[in-house]
Structures are given as structure tokens and as C-alpha cells.
Design an enzyme around this catalytic site. Structure first.
Site, PDB file in Angstrom:
ATOM      1  N   ALA A  46       0.850  -1.188   0.000  1.00 43.09           N
ATOM      2  CA  ALA A  46       0.000   0.000   0.000  1.00 43.09           C
ATOM      3  C   ALA A  46       0.882   1.232   0.000  1.00 43.09           C
ATOM      4  CB  ALA A  46      -0.906  -0.007   1.230  1.00 43.09           C
ATOM      5  N   LYS A 209     -19.653  12.979 -10.202  1.00 45.90           N
ATOM      6  CA  LYS A 209     -20.403  11.713 -10.236  1.00 45.90           C
ATOM      7  C   LYS A 209     -21.476  11.746 -11.336  1.00 45.90           C
ATOM      8  CE  LYS A 209     -19.608  10.788  -5.329  1.00 45.90           C
ATOM      9  NZ  LYS A 209     -20.053  11.131  -3.975  1.00 45.90           N
TER      10      LYS A 209
HETATM   11  N1  HSE Z   1     -17.445  12.902  -0.163  1.00 43.38           N
HETATM   12  C1  HSE Z   1     -18.229  11.944  -0.825  1.00 43.38           C
HETATM   13  C2  HSE Z   1     -19.647  12.051  -0.339  1.00 43.38           C
HETATM   14  C3  HSE Z   1     -17.697  10.558  -0.572  1.00 43.38           C
HETATM   15  O1  HSE Z   1     -19.876  12.687   0.699  1.00 43.38           O
HETATM   16  O2  HSE Z   1     -20.549  11.525  -0.975  1.00 43.38           O
HETATM   17  C4  HSE Z   1     -18.431   9.488  -1.351  1.00 43.38           C
HETATM   18  O3  HSE Z   1     -18.164   9.608  -2.716  1.00 43.38           O
END
Ligand code: HSE
Ligand code: NAP
Length: 443
Positions: A46, A209
Site C-alpha cells: 500500500a 459523479k
Molecule cells: N465525499 C463523498 C460524499 C464521498 O460525501 O458523498 C463518497 O463519494
């Protein structure tokens, strides 16, 4: 017949909230996971920034290093799992891993949203697998569900809560009367927030996203620059209460992509909005995320569950590791792209510029409480061809100024922006107007 392998080696880039949870869950469910892979899984090494930092829960035998070459150039490592975050050096390391023929699992939505085409083209050229489930929705397997499970459908609409931190904050303010600052601190303590929480609060994380989900769901590249973006700063407990009492709505931070009926163009936005209490996403609270997808054959499908935090995200990361490790174990890794990468060839809908997107609005104005103030406000809305559907003002809030809540029928974003500028030029309106969208169908 392809050759089979008995052991698959994995290395992590990052050993923070997600990386440590991945290491722990791999160890805890080792037997089950290996039986699902059909080979043993070795978590070999890691990469971290600070080797001296304590890593409670890290299983013995994992080499912790601050030397990227020790992971990226290790010929024994089959799968590199990037859970570092940030744009650089994460992207450079991902490229290096792919160029070196290593398969990749990543939770890094920022890098994916920015470098989508380059990553998937490079992966195709080098015949490696790239899996990205944890990049959207935390523990909800929504990427695979949309990419594979709904692949027969023409997706018409996607409405989602895809940031756990902002949903946790809005829920905390609504139900426990928590302050914004306290709710944010809690979210950070739980490991939900990004290293720089402004990515959550200002909506960029949800925007990354939506770029990812939109690119998969609509068969065309959705870029961050295409998305109309507004975060949750400035929303008060009082706004949330008024939304519930006056409008029968909750306030949510929504990521929305929809095909416009009139011309087939695509509207993409990440904005705070009022949702009716009976909307499928209205009860998605706290750190939970919800993704509501509408397909032409399936109708509406809702995915919901914990959208952030170590455990749920590790669940998604390890599901990807299992997919890739299975492929490696039977010698077919890299043969089939996990995501269709040549999406531009499939669709090329126009993406509606932010200013042209039409929404209903819920506007909070700070007005001086005097005769004629409301009439002047109404006149400005009319001058911008925005039709008012209701007005609320609470006498109990009266001081030198009073919050006035105006909801409207559908109007273009440009008209609303110009209307707000004109409203704030009135001598009776103070300059801290809040504009939310109203996701309530017109009667
Ligand atoms: N910071 C992001 C959230 C983490 O609060 O959704 C998950 O992708
Ligand atoms: P985190 O807790 O901040 O951990 C980051 C890890 O990466 C740390 O171990 C850090 O090392 C290491 N790191 C950072 N920069 C590095 C560098 N330049 N060189 C070497 N190591 C470096 O972050 P996280 O919450 O686990 O998130 C990781 C990724 O997953 C991000 O992309 C995030 O967006 C994504 N994600 C997070 C969640 C969540 O709920 N947290 C959910 C879904 C997706 P040190 O420990 O030595 O500092």
C-alpha cells in the site's frame, strides 16, 4: 482454454478511510471473497504519504511504502486499487499502472470525470480492465446496475442524491436542528467528506459523479463543464422548515439529467431543490444516496443505500476487485471493456447550456417590511416573464427585514438570474437571495 491462476496480487494506492476499510474487509471476508474469485487474493502493498502514521486494523503482511515505484513497478502486482484521491499524482499513477499492464480499480470520481476518454482509451490499447463502481454512490452498485443491468433501456431521466456529506448536513439541519458547521464536522469525523470539503459543499463532487453516471446512462460524454452547478451553502434551517410547512417539501441536493421532450436535448444540473414529501428520493436521508433512473422499458428504478464512508465504499471497491481478479484468474482480463468507451459514436444530443435550462423556482428574498415592498417584488418577476405560483411571509420573523419566499412556474435559468439581480437593485430588497429549484410538477 485460457490458463488459470491460483493467486492474484493486489496493491493499494492510499490507506485512508477507504483504503484501510478495503484492507480490513478483504481480511474479514477473505474465505468468502476468495471462493467467489476462484483464487487466493494477496494484498501485497500500500502506497501512503506518511509511512510513520499508525494504521489501526491493517492486516499483518501488507508492505506500507511511500515509494510509488514499489507498487507501480512491482511485476507481481496484478491489480492496482487507487483510493488516494485528488487529481495529481493520482492520475499519473493510474496511467503508469495501465501503461505497465496492470488492471485498475478506482474510487476517484474527480480523475474519472476529467480524464474519462484518456483512461478508457488507454485501458483498451493496453488490454487492461478498469472498474469504477466506488466512484459513484458509495456502497450502492449503481454503476454496474446502469451499465449492465439496464443496458436494454433508453434512459430518459436520472435524478439522484449522490453526495453523502451534503445529504447528511441537510438532514441534520432538518431533523435535529443541527447547525451547518456542526453537521459538516460530524460528516468529516465519519470519513464521509472529501479531503477538501468544498468539493462536497459546492457541488463539484456530485458534478463529477453526474458526469460519470450521465456518460454511461446517456451514451454520450457528459463533461463537468456541461453541468449547471450550485452547492448547498446559504441554506438555513428556516428555509428547510418553510419548504416543509408552506410547500410540503424537503430540501435535497439533486443531480439531474433528463432528455428534454421538446427537442431531445440533454439537461444536466446539480442543484439544491425542493422535493414533495411523497417523492421516492424524499426519504433518502443522512449519508444515504439514492439514484432514480427512468428507462423506456423498465420504467422507474430506485437504488438507495449508504453513499459514503469506509465500509460501504470498501464493499463497492471489493466487488470490482472480485470482478477483475476472476478475469485474471481465468486469463481473460482486459478482453472486454467494462465501460463502453467510444460513447461519442453512439449519441450526440445537444447539451442544453445552463442558462437555457427551465426549472420551477423557490426563491428566498430578504425584504424590508414596508408598504409596497411585495408589490415591487411582484413587478420585477412580471418584468422577467416569470409567473409566481405562491408567496409566503412569516409575520413572526419580522424585524427590520423579513424573509419572503416566492415560488414560481417554470422559467429559464437566465431569466431567474436576471430577475434576482433586478430584485436586489430594489431599495427594499437586501442582497442575500437564495434560489432553489422546485421539483414539483405544475398542476
Ligand atoms: N465525499 C463523498 C460524499 C464521498 O460525501 O458523498 C463518497 O463519494
Ligand atoms: P483519505 O482518507 O484522505 O485517504 C487518502 C489516502 O491516500 C491516505 O492514506 C494518504 O496517505 C494517501 N495519499 C494521498 N495523497 C498521496 C500521495 N501523493 N502519495 C501517496 N499517498 C497519498 O481519502 P478517502 O476518504 O479514503 O478517499 C479516497 C478516494 O476515495 C478519493 O478519491 C475519494 O473521493 C474516494 N471516495 C471516498 C469515499 C468516502 O466515503 N471517504 C467514498 C467513495 C469514494 P496518508 O495516510 O499517509 O496521508
Amino acid at each position: 482454454m485460457p490458463k488459470t491462476r491460483k493467486k492474484v496480487a493486489v496493491a493499494l494506492l492510499g490507506l485512508g478511510t477507504v483504503g484501510l476499510a478495503v484492507a480490513e474487509l478483504l481480511e474479514k471476508n477473505r474465505q468468502l471473497i476468495e471462493s467467489r474469485v476462484g483464487a487466493s487474493l494477496e494484498l501485497k502493498s500500500a502506497l501512503v504519504r506518511d509511512k510513520a502514521k499508525a494504521r489501526p486494523g491493517l492486516p499483518p503482511g501488507v508492505v506500507v511504502t511511500d515509494d510509488p515505484s514499489a507498487v507501480l513497478d512491482d511485476p507481481e502486482v496484478d491489480i492496482v486499487v487507487e483510493v488516494m484521491g485528488g487529481f495529481e499524482p493520482a492520475y499519473a499513477y493510474l496511467r503508469r499502472a495501465i501503461e505497465g499492464g496492470k488492471h485498475v480499480v478506482t474510487a476517484n470520481k474527480a480523475v474519472l470525470a476529467k480524464h474519462w476518454d484518456d483512461i478508457f482509451h488507454l485501458a483498451h490499447d493496453r488490454s487492461v480492465d478498469v472498474y469504477i463502481e466506488a466512484s459513484v454512490g458509495g456502497g450502492i452498485p449503481c454503476v454496474q446496475a446502469i451499465n449492465d443491468g439496464l443496458a436494454a433501456n433508453r434512459i430518459e431521466r436520472l435524478t439522484a442524491i449522490i453526495n453523502g456529506t451534503t445529504n447528511y448536513i441537510l438532514t441534520g439541519m432538518a431533523s435535529n436542528g443541527q447547525s451547518f458547521e456542526k453537521a459538516l464536522k460530524d460528516a468529516q469525523a465519519h470519513g464521509y467528506a472529501e479531503a477538501d470539503p468544498s468539493f462536497d459543499l459546492d457541488g463539484m463532487d456530485a458534478c463529477h459523479k453526474l458526469a460519470i453516471l450521465g456518460s454511461i446512462a446517456f451514451d454520450q460524454r457528459v463533461r463537468v463543464e456541461d453541468i449547471h452547478l450550485q452547492g448547498i451553502r446559504g441554506i438555513s434551517k428556516q428555509d428547510i422548515d418553510i419548504a416543509r410547512v408552506e410547500m410540503g417539501c424537503v430540501v435535497k441536493h439533486l443531480a439531474m439529467a433528463r432528455v428534454r421532450r421538446s427537442d431531445g436535448a440533454l439537461e444536466v444540473q446539480v442543484v439544491p431543490a425542493l422535493l414533495p414529501l411523497d417523492h421516492p428520493l424524499a426519504g433518502v436521508d443522512g449519508v444515504n444516496n439514492g439514484v432514480l433512473v427512468s428507462g423506456d422499458a423498465v420504467g422507474e428504478v430506485l437504488f438507495s443505500g449508504r453513499g459514503a464512508g469506509g465500509g460501504p465504499t470498501a464493499s463497492a471497491v471489493i466487488s470490482d476487485i472480485i470482478f477483475v481478479a476472476r478475469n485474471v484468474a481465468v486469463g481473460v482480463a482486459g478482453r472486454v471493456p467494462s465501460i463502453p468507451y467510444d460513447v461519442e459514436k453512439v449519441q450526440s444530443r445537444r447539451i442544453v447550456p445552463a442558462e437555457e435550462i427551465s426549472n420551477r423556482f423557490f426563491v428566498r428574498l430578504t425584504a424590508v417590511d414596508q408598504p409596497g415592498a411585495l408589490a415591487a417584488i411582484a413587478r420585477v418577476f412580471a418584468d422577467h416573464a416569470i409567473s409566481i405560483s405562491s408567496v409566503a411571509q412569516n409575520e413572526k420573523e419580522k424585524g427590520s427585514t423579513v424573509p419572503v419566499y416566492v415560488s414560481t412556474y417554470s422559467a429559464p435559468e437566465r431569466a431567474m438570474r436576471e430577475c434576482v439581480a433586478a430584485l436586489e437593485r430594489l431599495p427594499t430588497v437586501r442582497p442575500n437571495t437564495l434560489v432553489l429549484r422546485l421539483e414539483v410538477p405544475e398542476a
